[in-house]
Design an enzyme around this catalytic site. Structure first.
Site, PDB file in Angstrom:
ATOM      1  N   HIS A   1     101.681  33.600  64.809  1.00  0.00           N
ATOM      2  CA  HIS A   1     100.596  32.938  65.632  1.00  0.00           C
ATOM      3  C   HIS A   1     101.146  32.311  67.032  1.00  0.00           C
ATOM      4  CE1 HIS A   1      97.119  30.681  66.829  1.00  0.00           C
ATOM      5  NE2 HIS A   1      96.424  31.212  65.519  1.00  0.00           N
TER       6      HIS A   1
ATOM      7  N   ASP B   1      96.131  33.777  57.687  1.00  0.00           N
ATOM      8  CA  ASP B   1      95.639  35.346  56.988  1.00  0.00           C
ATOM      9  C   ASP B   1      96.372  35.812  56.003  1.00  0.00           C
ATOM     10  OD1 ASP B   1      93.566  35.187  58.884  1.00  0.00           O
ATOM     11  OD2 ASP B   1      94.850  35.837  60.572  1.00  0.00           O
TER      12      ASP B   1
END
Length: 403
Positions: A300, A341
């Site tokens: 990320h 995710d």
């Protein structure tokens, strides 16, 4: 483009070439040979942008963005949440991971919306919207999923809701609570009257026939409640900035979840997991990286040291070997750590939740954040209207005419 040249990478990072090469050697930035010129290397865009957001590059990116689009604040001021420099996610200054230890999603709504708890707990779903969604579902040729039900419900609400412009905070808070209650009722479906006073996490656990899993469901909802100005939140704010209703804003945000790069990201991770089941974790990661596609579930840009939301979720789960093997290979081959995710599907697998659970947890949790941003934007009372950087044909040319 997924890959960029050294010149492009250095311009973004604002560092010396030696620093770029050092980060490649440490596995922080992926590189490959340029097929057009094997003497040159290409560098992965996502890795470059993630590094740029660190201390040395963040100020440059924000300054360039703010300077490039002065009409409508592309970097919007907000007091709702932030990914802090120390790697924490803060909700109005409070650590989201710490809040997840005991808070409910309703508690987070009170915090982010800055409203009275009674506003949340007294809300009732709009029966017309839930019934419309259910009727449309009954007429569908296939059983609709949570995405379709949510879109139908929110569209019905938006079609009958008053504008957000020039309304009192109390009225807007009541609207927000009704939207959250209605969306929850539509997604969970009909439940016994005895569940009317339950929290959203308890209602989900009841709908999924796993009341013993309410606590991890609650934690996940809290951790998903808000995350700065992501794609769905920005869409929500743009809609509400025109004076549109809160329901219309949430509809705009919810619609972005249909994209595989946002709400659909767990589905992309499911494909990677299926590949790992067939070929093994090592080969699955290697094949995915070789394709040049971003690695779903890992890395990320805001969290170079790891997504704190994923860490908080994974720390409460038993280790699942398939997931652990993938995480180890992603870190070894790409230097990437798990994101939400990855964590949401892992939570669903560990708790025996339905296949749609990652999407539902994302959508219902984030609905609280969308509404917080909608409320904040309604107070701003001005449209979001950035300018485009025109890269088309010369302005001096006469436009073509057709008859």
């Amino acid at each position: 483009m997924v890959w960029m040249t050294a010149t492009e990478a250095l311009n973004i990072l604002n560092v010396r070439p030696q620093t770029l090469y050092a980060n490649v050697s440490r596995g922080k930035i992926r590189a490959k040979a340029d097929e057009a010129d094997p003497r040159r290397s290409l560098y992965h865009r996502d890795d470059i942008l993630r590094m740029a957001r660190r201390a040395n590059g963040r100020r440059k990116i924000d300054a360039v963005s703010a300077q490039a689009m002065q009409w409508g604040d592309p970097v919007l001021p907000s007091s709702i949440s932030t990914a802090a420099a120390d790697g924490k996610l803060l909700y109005r200054g409070q650590d989201a991971a710490m809040l997840a230890n005991s808070a409910t999603l309703e508690d987070i709504a009170v915090l982010l919306w800055q409203c009275a708890p009674s506003t949340i707990h007294s809300a009732r779903p709009a029966n017309a919207a839930t019934m419309a969604a259910r009727r449309a579902s009954a007429n569908a040729t296939a059983e609709p999923g949570a995405l379709a039900i949510g879109l139908l419900t929110l569209a019905t609400l938006a079609g009958n809701a008053p504008p957000s412009l020039a309304r009192s905070p109390e009225d807007l808070h009541a609207d927000a609570a009704a939207i959250l209650s209605t969306l929850t009722a539509a997604i969970t479906g009909p439940l016994p009257d005895s569940t009317a006073g339950l929290t959203i996490s308890a209602r989900l656990a009841h709908a999924w026939h796993c009341p013993q899993r309410e606590d991890p469901i609650r934690r996940a909802l809290v951790l998903m409640a808000d995350h700065e100005l992501n794609a769905s939140t920005f869409a929500t704010r743009v809609a509400v900035s025109t004076g549109a209703s809160l329901a219309a804003g949430v509809l705009a945000g919810f619609a972005t979840l249909s994209g595989p790069l946002h709400g659909g990201a767990p589905a992309q991770f499911a494909r990677l997991l299926a590949l790992a089941t067939q070929a093994g974790a090592h080969d699955a990661i290697a094949q995915w990286l070789a394709s040049g596609r971003p690695l779903p579930g890992f890395g990320h840009q805001l969290y170079p040291e790891g997504d704190p939301r994923a860490r908080a979720m994974l720390n409460m789960l038993p280790e699942l070997q398939r997931y652990a093997d993938l995480a180890a290979e992603a870190e070894a081959q790409a230097g990437e750590l798990p994101t939400v995710d990855f964590a949401l599907p892992a939570l669903a697998a560990a708790c025996g939740l339905p296949d749609e659970a990652p999407f539902v947890l994302f959508a219902l949790g984030r609905c609280v954040g969308w509404l917080a941003h909608a409320l904040e934007q309604a107070q701003a009372n001005r449209p979001i209207r950035p300018r485009a950087r025109y890269v088309g044909a010369g302005l001096s040319e006469e436009p073509s005419r057709t008859t």
